[in-house]
Design a protein around this motif. Structure first.
Motif, PDB file in Angstrom:
ATOM      1  N   UNK A 508       0.823  -1.205   0.000  1.00  0.00           N
ATOM      2  CA  UNK A 508       0.000   0.000   0.000  1.00  0.00           C
ATOM      3  C   UNK A 508       0.861   1.260   0.000  1.00  0.00           C
ATOM      4  N   UNK A 509       2.020   1.150   0.582  1.00  0.00           N
ATOM      5  CA  UNK A 509       2.929   2.299   0.639  1.00  0.00           C
ATOM      6  C   UNK A 509       3.807   2.363  -0.610  1.00  0.00           C
ATOM      7  N   UNK A 510       3.572   1.442  -1.520  1.00  0.00           N
ATOM      8  CA  UNK A 510       4.316   1.468  -2.762  1.00  0.00           C
ATOM      9  C   UNK A 510       5.591   0.656  -2.741  1.00  0.00           C
ATOM     10  N   UNK A 511       5.763  -0.145  -1.703  1.00  0.00           N
ATOM     11  CA  UNK A 511       6.992  -0.924  -1.613  1.00  0.00           C
ATOM     12  C   UNK A 511       6.671  -2.400  -1.816  1.00  0.00           C
ATOM     13  N   UNK A 512       7.211  -2.944  -2.865  1.00  0.00           N
ATOM     14  CA  UNK A 512       6.984  -4.327  -3.218  1.00  0.00           C
ATOM     15  C   UNK A 512       8.014  -5.216  -2.547  1.00  0.00           C
ATOM     16  N   UNK A 513       7.564  -6.309  -1.998  1.00  0.00           N
ATOM     17  CA  UNK A 513       8.508  -7.194  -1.309  1.00  0.00           C
ATOM     18  C   UNK A 513       8.187  -8.654  -1.623  1.00  0.00           C
ATOM     19  N   UNK A 514       9.095  -9.519  -1.251  1.00  0.00           N
ATOM     20  CA  UNK A 514       8.804 -10.953  -1.320  1.00  0.00           C
ATOM     21  C   UNK A 514       9.249 -11.618  -0.020  1.00  0.00           C
ATOM     22  N   UNK A 515       8.666 -12.767   0.242  1.00  0.00           N
ATOM     23  CA  UNK A 515       8.887 -13.411   1.532  1.00  0.00           C
ATOM     24  C   UNK A 515       9.183 -14.897   1.315  1.00  0.00           C
ATOM     25  N   UNK A 516      10.290 -15.288   1.876  1.00  0.00           N
ATOM     26  CA  UNK A 516      10.708 -16.686   1.851  1.00  0.00           C
ATOM     27  C   UNK A 516      10.500 -17.219   3.263  1.00  0.00           C
ATOM     28  N   UNK A 517       9.544 -18.108   3.441  1.00  0.00           N
ATOM     29  CA  UNK A 517       9.259 -18.667   4.772  1.00  0.00           C
ATOM     30  C   UNK A 517       9.867 -20.058   4.852  1.00  0.00           C
ATOM     31  N   UNK A 518      11.083 -20.142   5.398  1.00  0.00           N
ATOM     32  CA  UNK A 518      11.742 -21.456   5.438  1.00  0.00           C
ATOM     33  C   UNK A 518      10.977 -22.368   6.390  1.00  0.00           C
ATOM     34  N   UNK A 519      10.844 -23.588   6.007  1.00  0.00           N
ATOM     35  CA  UNK A 519      10.232 -24.560   6.918  1.00  0.00           C
ATOM     36  C   UNK A 519      11.264 -25.588   7.390  1.00  0.00           C
ATOM     37  N   UNK A 520      12.459 -25.461   6.847  1.00  0.00           N
ATOM     38  CA  UNK A 520      13.607 -26.223   7.342  1.00  0.00           C
ATOM     39  C   UNK A 520      14.716 -25.201   7.548  1.00  0.00           C
ATOM     40  N   UNK A 521      15.269 -25.137   8.752  1.00  0.00           N
ATOM     41  CA  UNK A 521      16.410 -24.226   8.911  1.00  0.00           C
ATOM     42  C   UNK A 521      17.707 -24.983   9.164  1.00  0.00           C
ATOM     43  N   UNK A 522      17.602 -26.308   9.373  1.00  0.00           N
ATOM     44  CA  UNK A 522      18.834 -27.090   9.424  1.00  0.00           C
ATOM     45  C   UNK A 522      18.583 -28.460   8.857  1.00  0.00           C
ATOM     46  N   UNK A 523      19.323 -28.870   7.878  1.00  0.00           N
ATOM     47  CA  UNK A 523      20.325 -28.071   7.183  1.00  0.00           C
ATOM     48  C   UNK A 523      19.681 -26.877   6.483  1.00  0.00           C
ATOM     49  N   UNK A 524      20.456 -25.847   6.298  1.00  0.00           N
ATOM     50  CA  UNK A 524      19.943 -24.714   5.535  1.00  0.00           C
ATOM     51  C   UNK A 524      19.887 -25.136   4.076  1.00  0.00           C
ATOM     52  N   UNK A 525      18.721 -25.003   3.507  1.00  0.00           N
ATOM     53  CA  UNK A 525      18.544 -25.508   2.144  1.00  0.00           C
ATOM     54  C   UNK A 525      19.083 -24.502   1.124  1.00  0.00           C
ATOM     55  N   UNK A 526      19.478 -25.018  -0.002  1.00  0.00           N
ATOM     56  CA  UNK A 526      20.025 -24.160  -1.058  1.00  0.00           C
ATOM     57  C   UNK A 526      19.031 -23.078  -1.465  1.00  0.00           C
ATOM     58  N   UNK A 527      17.757 -23.440  -1.468  1.00  0.00           N
ATOM     59  CA  UNK A 527      16.741 -22.464  -1.858  1.00  0.00           C
ATOM     60  C   UNK A 527      16.844 -21.190  -1.014  1.00  0.00           C
ATOM     61  N   UNK A 528      17.178 -21.365   0.239  1.00  0.00           N
ATOM     62  CA  UNK A 528      17.241 -20.204   1.125  1.00  0.00           C
ATOM     63  C   UNK A 528      18.443 -19.333   0.756  1.00  0.00           C
TER      64      UNK A 528
END
Ligand SMILES: Cc1ncc(C[n+]2csc(CCOP(=O)(O)OP(=O)(O)O)c2C)c(N)n1
Ligand SMILES: Cc1ncc(C[n+]2csc(CCOP(=O)(O)OP(=O)(O)O)c2C)c(N)n1
Ligand code: SF4
Ligand code: SF4
Ligand SMILES: [Mg+2]
Ligand SMILES: [Mg+2]
Lengths: 604, 287, 604, 287
Positions: A508-528
């Motif tokens: 709404x403020x004009x700032x576009x963002x994206x969000x990566x919600x990891x569901x595995x943090x160990x091991x840290x996946x390449x996607x992250x």
């Protein structure tokens, strides 16, 4: 005190706080209200804010009712029900000029403590309760009448809810409460708030056929449905509900949920059960989790499947037992002495809790190692409406387990066979032909203690290889927002709902963002790591003092220049506008033209 | 038959009391007729805690002091197994003391053997809770685990043997195994098992042990009398051995497992039939 | 078997292994030899390799005697004393064509098991001992006679050493051993090895006035001298000697060294002592260290000074109790739940152990937080000759402690005062006017439990600020080698001596390197990150399976591209040539002309 | 006088037994004449474990179950302090059970008060080791800490009071404090302290308590007889209270601290005089 006539909008999003002293029953009011709103077809999210004491001390419960999807309390509170001055003091900061306050003035009138333009309904609920019902605790029910009227609920539906709730407590209690509720309606009339003249109109849809459930309950359910049959716990806030829920359920399924003498017994008893092939889980919070470190490493070393739920609260040490935090991530990922494989999953809402509990249970069997569910107090104890879980989708993976027939066809069975280079098939006691030695000492393929350097390397590599193998099969992140945006968010657990809502505000403020919600943090996946690489700036939003998650990404090679730590460690959850503002401050220097910067003020 | 591990040769020093314990345990197992694959031997850490490597059965090496909770977990999830827990006096009475109390209290049907050598053998002879005052740095009074067991109202079997009296030890071992197998609860058997290397008590103990069962009038069914007798014997500088107490209290597994259900470990958790029940459980959250 | 006449060089660097079954007394032989060589003016380093069992199983002890500075066993073994076949099998790989083997052939003769050109002296030591002395254990003393002759020591000096060593065990034992030694001399004569005709000439200098001391003993001494007066431990290899040493010493100084019922009692009892102002330490190894996690976090939260020594052994779980590793670094740095400040020091040799134990004790007081000494089995238990510690240099820093007089001049005393923004002055029980509440719950300045978000932030920041404050005062790294070199080494603990020697070998091979030996790894000091930045490639040498130290640098922002992990986790120490070779393999592609590449073969 | 913290108002529910414990503790302290700054109150975690916030003295909040070792550490390093440890039954008998045994065994001169409400108050009423069979999920027999104490040969003071009998409780508290102050070892005082919110036993306990000292012939000096008496009373469905056992065994601090030295906490560790001794200690490594 005056109320003006008002054309009520349809209730689409409302935040309500009920606050007073511990034992005042604020939680009860919110629970009743949650049921009612769900009945009315709305979604609901509730949150608690209590002290680590049984009676007294400030305690508050908050509810959000909305249509659509929300997993947090909103940025501004519409209705505050305050049973004392402290409740006003502690919560005024959440009010804005459109808020309404219901105040129990038994202890004195308010003057000037509220933002101007706040509408105030005050009445001596406590005194009324004492006078007419002889017990203070009925003040809730009186106030509840007023709350119902304000929110535009029908008197009738409130009455029904009371019936439902208080029936099991016996006739007298039910009748007393209903009488108190009627007192509340009368009082509302006196205050000029007749039925149907409330703040909102509640659209009559069919009742919302959603579960109203906490993260803890969802974990318990997921574990059960994944075939989990052995659970140990030792009471500790905010994990106790998992113990209590499973104590109710597991015996009905021939399972065992045992309160042990301490957490050391807890983890080891669960390991003992796991040795027999029973799917086992423990749940605890920081102090208990610290005590379990030796047992956890042992499971890693001896290759024993076990699920560990850590419902994180504010640490360190005893900390603030009832307050949320995400500060045991380091201990989950780096805890225990020595090197051993482990998997850490991070649910973001009750649905995740359910499905990841299923996954965790399966993964522990597939990889024969400790698997963690990283909860936090908010995720554990807050309730949310969610679609019923798809039980039919649940698949049970038994991992590499050998039965007597399979063994018969084998010339030699080695518990820690190196044949696969990672996971070895196992047998459970009672299986003819499958005798084994299981040990946390370094051992050869048969489980015989060995200190041969060559064997050691093979065994260590075998265990650690599981992680590489697992990487391809671990729960992947969810993605939200604009994949092209330069600005990324990463956050787990209780930050999930907040980030999603802040993203809307930012849009709404004009700032576009994206969000990566990891569901595995160990091991840290390449996607992250790829996500971080792809973005120009990544806001890592977390509830701890040092940025444990952000540094974990660095630990695995992420470029620190890209990571912006957004930290909160005061024991309160982020509210969306707070996050939005923090991001806006940073982004201002990056963004050429921010459209609506003026709106910022309203989000304070 | 599938080949699995070959039981190891004991790593104990020549003359260690633990050899006798192992021999008698194997004998008792053999004569009990329990199939080796139905039987699980769990141990703590220490010299005593290596016995599982030498016995042909399912073996597990627990963490130091944690053998009892581990054994209880195994028993509760699969009560059809014969569960024997074993370990040293340091393991059981020092770091494991809390679990001992709570296992006495909860009375699961497992056999627990403590090989008491009154010192920490594997770490080179430091004092343990049963070391006498004056042994190395020890200034404390020594602990008598049988008295401890007597003090907890739900104990059902408390005995002490001596590795130097193998016949009596065998009788006690058989009785303890029987108690467990019959589902009567925790059979606690302490064996005085001298450590020839760090604290050689062989001769001393041979001289000091006194079998309470030698006195035919001794009634192992009376808790207070047993307490009285044990204190008395200790007061005379002797060490009471024998079947010191045998009582009744429902076993933990009989109290918390219902016979309507297959034990947890043996359930078919993939059976589609359960899904209905899961649905009911979940639907309680629909309001 | 023949010996040729040989012009013996001066003994400048010799490596000796004595190996057999546990209980065979290999350690005794090495200990005696160490004393003798020190007497002869040499420096000494000894190492042990035993199993976690009391008798039987392969056990070896190794000694290096040298003039100059060495803190590891060298790359090739000059003399192997083998009491059985297994000893030959396990140790042949360390031999080269110039080695000498003394073999007990009571169990059969050797044939062909040794590298050609190895000189073999064999004799039935065991049978001789049984025949003449009736006890197997005298075989050591017989063999020792031969060893002395080989090394060129004087018979007389061996006799004296025996007197010194066995005197306290009683006259009979002394006489028996001396008789056995004489048997050894006779046997040597028979084997053609007369006095003065050994492999070396030992230069007669004045005896080396150096301490012959282990890391564990040095830690104990440092603690004592730093005013440490309370110690708790629970036996666990390889930390037990700290307990045993302090049990001997502390009572002489009015201090207490207590063996507790477990490690939980250990850490908490030490905390109890620390509360009274007594300088307190605990020592343990992996399993015990895992158990102490809750207590350690508590000390961090409640701001209690405590020194924790972790003598690392091969993990995870029970692992390989007698083998070295450096795999608890993660747990030291990231252990405990929640965020709290801590300091981790990493000595590299006994001298460091002493001085850093002093530092740790002071730092714990200055910063009122847990301070770790990261030891490893090799550093803990190996002995080395070092110059006597400069006791006069030891300064005691009491931190901010208030006494009754100081209190009298204060209007208000707050245990957790925020005035400094980090460390607050404290009082100890017994001080009039200094009453305080100490708690691991979040608290206000007085120590009263508080969950106020504002207070929480201040208190958390106050605690974490200590780390920033401390950074300037923590033990800094030592630097070795060419500051201009592109190639860096980083390594702690037992890798110290190996890296230094590998650097010499590399220099001989034409490869110039530099070495940064961090003595603080948490917080990671800027100097370390700068060193990494400055080098092109940094070899991080460590004994664990994942590169805990290397990743820790990344965690703090180091560029992962520069870091080359050199890992060993097979339970054996690096030998210098092994490290040299590993580096050479990598460096070959970087170096245009490597001068002496042919020499590489000799270093295998 | 320097201002320090103001003791807090108790956070207990109205009617909680712990109020009485606090009141009587303060009374005992006052009449003992011990200066408040010489006195340290250490507690575990739980409702009981908040008492230190309300008392004017040096207060310390230990970890759950660890109050005893912490208290022992304080006592051994500064025996001049009066050390009182306090906590709940979960804290002391569940997670803390191992330390209880070992503190009984080592007999340091501290006063240990357990506020037994037979449940876990602070975590909302789960069963504790003293909960009776049938309370919520509990199937086990309940633990009697006094019997436990009797089973360990070096205990010196075992008493139980009831918050509903303040006069008797006061007597016991004074006697316990005296025992500790006299350096006679561990004074163990369990107080039946009902939890009105989760498990209101007020009326039941009032009816069930039986003061052994009411019988003048009762001899608290005989361990076996005390055991006999306590089992008997329990067998009759009653709860024995009173001074149940008082014996003699040297206190830990008297055994391990030498009177030649200033206690650790009070030493001048900067004194140059010690350097000589340090040098001697070090020089032993010169060979
Ligand atoms: C948590 C932990 N602490 C310490 C140890 C080290 N440790 C190994 S065996 C042992 C004691 C052994 O004594 P005991 O149980 O009496 O057995 P014994 O060797 O005498 O048969 C100890 C302390 C350990 N393995 N784990
Ligand atoms: C290691 C650990 N586990 C669990 C808890 C949670 N916890 C706080 S108080 C308590 C039990 C309290 O029971 P009790 O000791 O009987 O005290 P009461 O509240 O009844 O006075 C528990 C389990 C904790 N703080 N630390
Ligand atoms: S050290 Fe003692 S207990 Fe251990 S094997 Fe040897 S004799 Fe037995
Ligand atoms: S919950 Fe029970 S024990 Fe806790 S304060 Fe309330 S009444 Fe007392
Ligand atoms: Mg032992
Ligand atoms: Mg309680």
């Amino acid at each position: 005190m005056s109320t003006e006539s008002y054309a009520p909008p349809i209730l689409e999003d409302v935040n309500v706080i009920v606050a007073g002293q511990g034992g005042d029953g604020s939680l009860t009011v919110i629970t009743l209200l949650a049921g009612l709103l769900r009945e009315a077809g709305l979604n609901v999210y509730t949150q608690r804010d209590v002290l680590s004491r049984i009676r007294g001390g400030h305690a508050a419960a908050t509810l959000r009712g909305f249509s659509g999807n929300r997993y947090c309390i909103g940025s501004s509170i519409k209705l505050l029900v305050a049973f004392d001055f402290e409740a006003i003091e502690k919560n005024t900061r959440y009010l804005d000029n459109h808020s309404i306050v219901v105040f129990d003035d038994s202890g004195g009138k308010l003057n000037g403590q509220l933002p101007k333009d706040v509408r105030l309904y005050s009445a001596p609920f406590n005194r009324l309760a004492m006078r007419t019902m002889r017990r203070e605790l009925y003040k809730n029910s009186i106030a509840f009448g007023l709350v119902g009227r304000i929110l535009g609920l029908e008197d009738e539906s409130l009455m029904k809810t009371f019936e439902h709730r208080f029936k099991r407590m016996g006739k007298t209690i039910l009748e007393y409460n209903q009488e108190a509720l009627r007192l509340g309606f009368n009082l509302s009339n006196e205050l000029g708030l007749a039925e149907g003249e409330g703040l909102y109109k509640v659209k009559k849809t069919k009742p919302n056929k959603q579960l109203l459930i906490t993260g803890n309950e969802s974990v318990a359910l997921g574990f059960l449905v994944a075939g989990g049959r052995f659970f140990t716990g030792y009471p500790i806030t905010p994990s106790t509900e998992i113990l209590e829920t499973l104590q109710k359920w597991l015996p009905q399924y021939g399972g065992v949920a045992r309160q042990t003498e301490d957490e050391l017994a807890g983890i080891n008893m669960a390991i003992g059960a796991a040795l027999t092939g029973t799917r086992s889980m423990v749940a605890t919070s920081g102090p208990g989790f610290s005590l379990m470190q030796e047992g956890i490493g042992h499971a890693g070393s001896a290759e024993i499947p076990i699920v560990i739920v850590d419902c994180q609260r504010s640490g360190p040490s005893t900390g603030m037992p009832t307050k949320p935090e995400q500060s045991d991530l380091n201990l989950m990922v780096f805890g225990g002495h020595g090197d051993f494989p482990r998997i850490v999953l991070t649910p973001g809402h009750p649905e995740d809790c359910f499905y990841l509990a299923v996954e965790a249970t399966n993964l522990s069997q597939q990889y024969q190692c400790p698997v963690f569910l990283a909860m936090d107090q908010a995720l554990s104890q807050n309730t949310a409406t969610v679609a019923p879980y798809k039980l039919d989708d649940v698949v049970i993976d038994q991992g590499l387990r050998l039965n007597a027939e399979q063994l018969e066809n084998m010339e030699v069975y080695k518990r820690y066979s190196l044949a696969n280079g990672d996971v070895s098939p196992y047998t459970v006691p009672g299986t003819p032909g499958g005798l084994s030695l299981i040990t946390g000492n370094e051992h050869d393929e048969f489980g015989i203690v060995s200190t041969s350097p060559e064997n050691r390397i093979k065994m260590m590599d075998k265990r650690m290889n599981k992680i590489e193998k697992a990487k391809k099969h671990l729960p992947t992140a969810r993605h939200f927002g604009n994949k092209k945006s330069e600005i990324g968010f990463i956050g787990i657990g209780m930050t999930y709902g907040v980030i999603l809502e802040a993203m809307e505000q930012l849009r709404d403020l004009g700032v576009d963002t994206q969000y990566h919600q990891p569901r595995t943090i160990w091991p840290i996946l390449d996607e992250t790591l790829r996500f971080i690489k792809k973005c120009k700036r990544v806001y890592v939003v977390e509830h701890n003092a040092v940025g444990q998650l952000a540094h974990m990404f660095m630990h695995q090679g992420a470029n620190s220049d890209k990571l912006i730590k957004v930290l909160k460690y005061d024991g309160t959850p982020f509210i969306p506008s707070e996050l939005t503002n923090k991001v806006m401050i940073k982004e201002k220097k990056h963004i050429k033209s921010v459209k609506n910067l003026k709106r910022e003020a309203t989000l304070q | 038959m599938t080949k699995t591990f070959t039981p190891g040769r004991p790593i104990w020093c020549a003359g260690c009391g633990d050899f006798a314990v192992q021999g008698i345990l194997e004998k008792a197992l053999d004569s009990s007729g329990i199939l080796r694959h139905k039987f699980m031997l769990l141990t703590g850490i220490g010299c005593a805690g290596t016995i599982q490597n030498n016995v042909h059965c399912y073996g597990y090496h627990a963490l130091h002091g944690r053998v009892l909770p581990t054994a209880v977990g195994a028993k509760l999830s699969n009560p059809e197994l014969t569960i024997i827990a074993a370990g040293g006096d340091g393991d059981g009475y020092a770091i494991g003391a809390g679990h001992l109390i709570h296992s006495f209290k909860s009375n699961p049907s497992i056999l627990y053997i403590v090989m008491n050598n009154s010192n920490y053998g594997l770490t080179k002879g430091q004092p343990s809770p049963t070391s006498p005052t004056g042994y190395r740095s020890n200034v404390e009074g020594d602990l008598d685990a049988i008295l401890l067991g007597l003090s907890i109202s739900s104990t059902t079997f408390l005995a002490r043997g001596f590795s130097g009296h193998p016949e009596q030890l065998e009788k006690l071992m058989m009785a303890a195994l029987e108690h467990t197998e019959a589902g009567k609860g925790l059979a606690f058997l302490e064996v005085l098992s001298p450590c020839v290397t760090y604290y050689d008590t062989h001769r001393e103990w041979r001289f000091r042990v006194l079998d309470v069962n030698d006195d035919e009038s001794y009634d192992p069914g009376d808790r207070a009398k047993a307490f009285q007798k044990v204190t008395e014997i200790i007061g005379e500088g002797k060490i009471p051995i024998g079947l010191i107490y045998k009582g009744e209290f429902p076993s933990l597994e009989s109290l918390i497992l219902s016979s309507d259900h297959t034990p947890a470990a043996l359930q078919d958790i993939e059976s589609p039939a359960i899904k209905e029940d899961y649905l009911k459980t979940m639907n309680a959250f629909l309001g």
